[in-house]
Structures are given as C-alpha cells and as structure tokens.
Design an enzyme around this catalytic site. Structure first.
Site, PDB file in Angstrom:
ATOM      1  N   CYS A 174       6.438  -6.105   7.748  1.00  0.00           N
ATOM      2  CA  CYS A 174       7.481  -5.491   8.580  1.00  0.00           C
ATOM      3  C   CYS A 174       7.864  -6.465   9.685  1.00  0.00           C
ATOM      4  CB  CYS A 174       6.964  -4.186   9.188  1.00  0.00           C
ATOM      5  SG  CYS A 174       8.206  -3.278  10.139  1.00  0.00           S
ATOM      6  N   CYS A 193       0.960  -1.091  15.636  1.00  0.00           N
ATOM      7  CA  CYS A 193       1.002  -0.956  14.181  1.00  0.00           C
ATOM      8  C   CYS A 193       0.474  -2.224  13.520  1.00  0.00           C
ATOM      9  CB  CYS A 193       2.434  -0.683  13.731  1.00  0.00           C
ATOM     10  SG  CYS A 193       2.638  -0.559  11.939  1.00  0.00           S
ATOM     11  N   CYS A 247       6.027  -3.603  16.104  1.00  0.00           N
ATOM     12  CA  CYS A 247       5.584  -2.572  17.047  1.00  0.00           C
ATOM     13  C   CYS A 247       4.132  -2.842  17.436  1.00  0.00           C
ATOM     14  CB  CYS A 247       5.730  -1.185  16.435  1.00  0.00           C
ATOM     15  SG  CYS A 247       7.449  -0.746  16.059  1.00  0.00           S
ATOM     16  N   GLU A 271       0.842  -1.195   0.000  1.00  0.00           N
ATOM     17  CA  GLU A 271       0.000   0.000   0.000  1.00  0.00           C
ATOM     18  C   GLU A 271       0.878   1.245   0.000  1.00  0.00           C
ATOM     19  OE1 GLU A 271      -4.100  -1.588   2.059  1.00  0.00           O
ATOM     20  OE2 GLU A 271      -2.709  -0.500   3.338  1.00  0.00           O
ATOM     21  N   CYS A 281       3.506   8.754   0.642  1.00  0.00           N
ATOM     22  CA  CYS A 281       3.961   7.848   1.696  1.00  0.00           C
ATOM     23  C   CYS A 281       4.237   6.497   1.050  1.00  0.00           C
ATOM     24  CB  CYS A 281       2.908   7.722   2.792  1.00  0.00           C
ATOM     25  SG  CYS A 281       3.400   6.641   4.161  1.00  0.00           S
ATOM     26  N   ASN A 323      -3.969   5.898  16.013  1.00  0.00           N
ATOM     27  CA  ASN A 323      -5.048   5.581  15.089  1.00  0.00           C
ATOM     28  C   ASN A 323      -5.554   4.187  15.449  1.00  0.00           C
ATOM     29  OD1 ASN A 323      -4.977   7.929  13.259  1.00  0.00           O
ATOM     30  ND2 ASN A 323      -2.913   7.200  12.800  1.00  0.00           N
ATOM     31  N   CYS A 337      -1.409   6.498   9.719  1.00  0.00           N
ATOM     32  CA  CYS A 337      -0.183   5.918  10.266  1.00  0.00           C
ATOM     33  C   CYS A 337      -0.496   4.661  11.070  1.00  0.00           C
ATOM     34  CB  CYS A 337       0.497   6.960  11.157  1.00  0.00           C
ATOM     35  SG  CYS A 337       2.028   6.395  11.910  1.00  0.00           S
TER      36      CYS A 337
END
Length: 373
Positions: free
Chosen positions: A123, A130, A127, A103, A116, A303, A346
């Site tokens: 990943c 996320c 974290c 994305e 972005c 978020n 984010c």
C-alpha cells in the site's frame, strides 16, 4: 549473432479468462467461431463451482474443451498457507502468477460470513498505525486477482452457494486501483457467476477525493467506509499522509455530497490510539464534524504490533469515547478484533513469503519481528 534463446520457439500466450468480464469472454469465443452461451457455461463453472480447469467443465464437448485449452487459461491465486485463529478467523496467504503474495481473511459470524479482500500488493498510503503501509506499494492487483481471492475463499470455506459479504479492507487502497477494483466488483456481480449484490460489498478508503467523486457516479455502488482516524487537519496529516493532498475538510465535504440510497449510511472508521486521538475532546470534535450526515462510526482500538509506535487505549477509555458519541445521537460501534493471534486483524496484514520481496517488504517484516531499526 543471434542467441540460442532468440532461436528457441516461443510458447503461445494464452488468454486468461479470469481477467475477463462475461461480455469479454463472449467476444473471445466469438473470435474463435464459438457461440455465446458457452461463455455463460464457463462463467458458471469458474464462479459458482470454483473450477479453474477447462477440461473439468463437463457440459462442454470434448473437442471444445481441447480447443479452449489451446487458447485460454483460468488464472487462480494459489493458497500457500491457511491459518485458523482461536476465534475461527482464517488468514490465507495467496501466491499470484508472478510469485508475489497477498493476504486475504475469512471472518465468520460477523453476523454474516465476511471475506476481507486485498486490492494491491502492499500500500502506498503509509498510514502510521498500519503494517501494510510499511511495505510500500509493490503493484496493483488485476481484476482477476481481486475477484480470484473471492473465488478461492468461497471454495475454501464451502460458501460458493451461500451468501457472504465482502469488505475491501485488506492490503492496499481500493481507490488507488480504481479501474481494476471496479471491474472486479462488476465481475463478481454478474448474475451467471456469484451474483453478489453491491449491498453485500463495503469499500474502505482513506479518502482519495477524485476516486470518491468517480464512485459517486457508478451504477454499481458498494457501501462506503471512510478511514478517518483524526479530528483535525494536523492530526490526520500525521497519521494519514494522503491528507496533505486531500484535506479532512475536502473529504468531509465530498462525503456530504455523496449519493446514498435510502437507509444507507457512510461508515467512518476511527482507529483509537492511546494518548493521541482518544480524548474526550477528540470525541466531541468527531461528533461535530459528522453532525447532520447519514453516518455511523466504527471505533477500532489499535491492534498493536512490533513496528507500530502507538499503543491501544484502555477499555474504559474506549467505552468513554463511544459514550460521548452516543450521547450526541451518533450511531457508534466498537469493532471486536478478530484473528489477532494469527496477525489477521485490521492493520496487521503483510506478506512474509514468496520469491520476490520489495525493499519495503523486507524492512517491514524485520520491523514486525522486532529486528529492524
């Protein structure tokens, strides 16, 4: 016995020009007995005009175009979906040559136009706040796939001939894919292409210390944003697992030594999580940790999303945290979430489609939809 598959003629593998720097394209053409200036023409078509079909590069002769088509291809991510938020943010799901998806996000008026961009499929940093981290790492992106996102976004938004910024804040950890990320930035900086100044590029990292030390020696150095998110070793290890290997203390020491250009600062990103790292004590510790550094703090109220166990602090709590920093002469801003209604904000990027999904992807998608454990 020889199988029919092994008896079948093998198709010729063509070189992907999107993976090559301009000098590498010049060398590839020279190997075919062609002159170097044709490489500059191709580069301009690909980056300045957004053309990936060699047959459409009309300032090349017809015989040369035919010859090039036999030898080369220009790999370009394919747009699978393009969603627009109520605030104008656009999220593009891009399919890569192997069927994997990533994305990328266009954020208008921030105050500049901003892309972005992702550097990995998934990943490995894990974290806790996320969604991308829930996927795990599927694979690194190639230089052409990283730069290709910028080409696709610039063409889709009509910005091929206009200035825009790039933030490496999409899926993945840029310094975990160091070589490919830096080659992509050099390709985007090339004057015969998009000629993007490093001042218009921001690299966001959780703080891979060896990568930061390498970055400090780069002649082409982007702006630096550090994903900090905590003010104690214990707290940061719980939120950002790489802190076990690269401690908060060692990260901040590396940042203090990092060479900065005149008037430049390191941005420290801090996701605010209700009841965990948003107290006045956290704010005071943060100001103390960054005292004396050329720094600015970007506060990011969480978020929230299904699968993320934390909550967003109240606006009053966020404002109070920011005021404590400001009172201690810190430069501070509160990031306004963009694209939340299309899950483009984010920490919300996670691919949903594609012909291949890792086990981590499948579980992360179930979690986000509230179907997982």
């Amino acid at each position: 016995m020889i199988s029919r598959a092994s008896e079948a003629p093998q198709s010729k593998s063509r070189i992907d020009l999107a993976e090559l720097s301009l000098p590498e394209i010049e060398a590839a053409l020279a190997a075919l007995g062609e002159r170097a200036f044709h490489a500059r023409q191709i580069y301009q078509w690909v980056y300045r005009r957004g053309v990936a079909d060699l047959d459409q590069m009309t300032d090349l002769s017809r015989p040369l175009r035919t010859k090039l088509q036999d030898e080369f291809v220009v790999g370009t991510p394919r747009i699978r979906s393009d969603q627009t938020s109520t605030d104008g943010t656009r999220k593009l799901v891009l399919e890569l040559a192997d069927g994997r998806q990533i994305e990328s996000v266009f954020i208008p008026d921030t105050p500049s136009m901003t892309f972005c961009v992702s550097t990995q499929v998934g990943c490995a940093m894990s974290c806790g706040f996320c969604l991308t981290g829930k996927m795990g790492l599927v694979r690194n992106l190639t230089p052409g796939e990283i730069a290709g996102q910028v080409r696709v976004l610039a063409k889709a938004t009509g910005l091929l001939e206009k200035p825009f910024n790039i933030v490496l804040m999409g899926m993945g950890e840029p310094l975990h894919n160091y070589e490919n990320t830096m080659k992509a930035l050099r390709m985007l900086h090339e004057e015969h292409g998009l000629s993007i100044s490093p001042r218009r590029v921001t690299l966001s990292t959780v703080g891979i210390v060896p990568g930061l030390e390498r970055l400090a020696k780069e002649p082409l150095m982007p702006n630096l944003a550090i994903s900090l998110h905590a003010t104690t070793e214990e707290q940061r290890t719980a939120l950002v697992p790489p802190n076990r290997k690269y401690s908060l203390a060692s990260l901040l020491e590396t940042c203090r030594k990092f060479p900065l250009k005149k008037r430049a600062r390191i941005t420290f990103e801090y996701v605010l999580l209700a009841g965990l790292n948003d107290s006045p004590e956290d704010a005071r510790r943060l100001a103390k940790l960054l005292a004396g550094m050329k720094a600015k703090v970007n506060l990011i109220p969480l978020n929230a999303a299904p699968g993320i166990e934390f909550e967003r602090p109240s606006d009053d709590r966020v404002e109070h945290f920011a005021q404590i920093l400001a009172d201690r002469h810190m430069t501070v801003s509160v990031r306004k979430s963009r694209g939340r209604d299309i899950r483009a904000a984010c920490g919300q990027l996670i691919v949903e489609g594609g012909t291949k999904k890792s086990a981590g992807q499948q579980m992360a998608l179930l979690i986000r939809e509230g179907l997982g454990p």
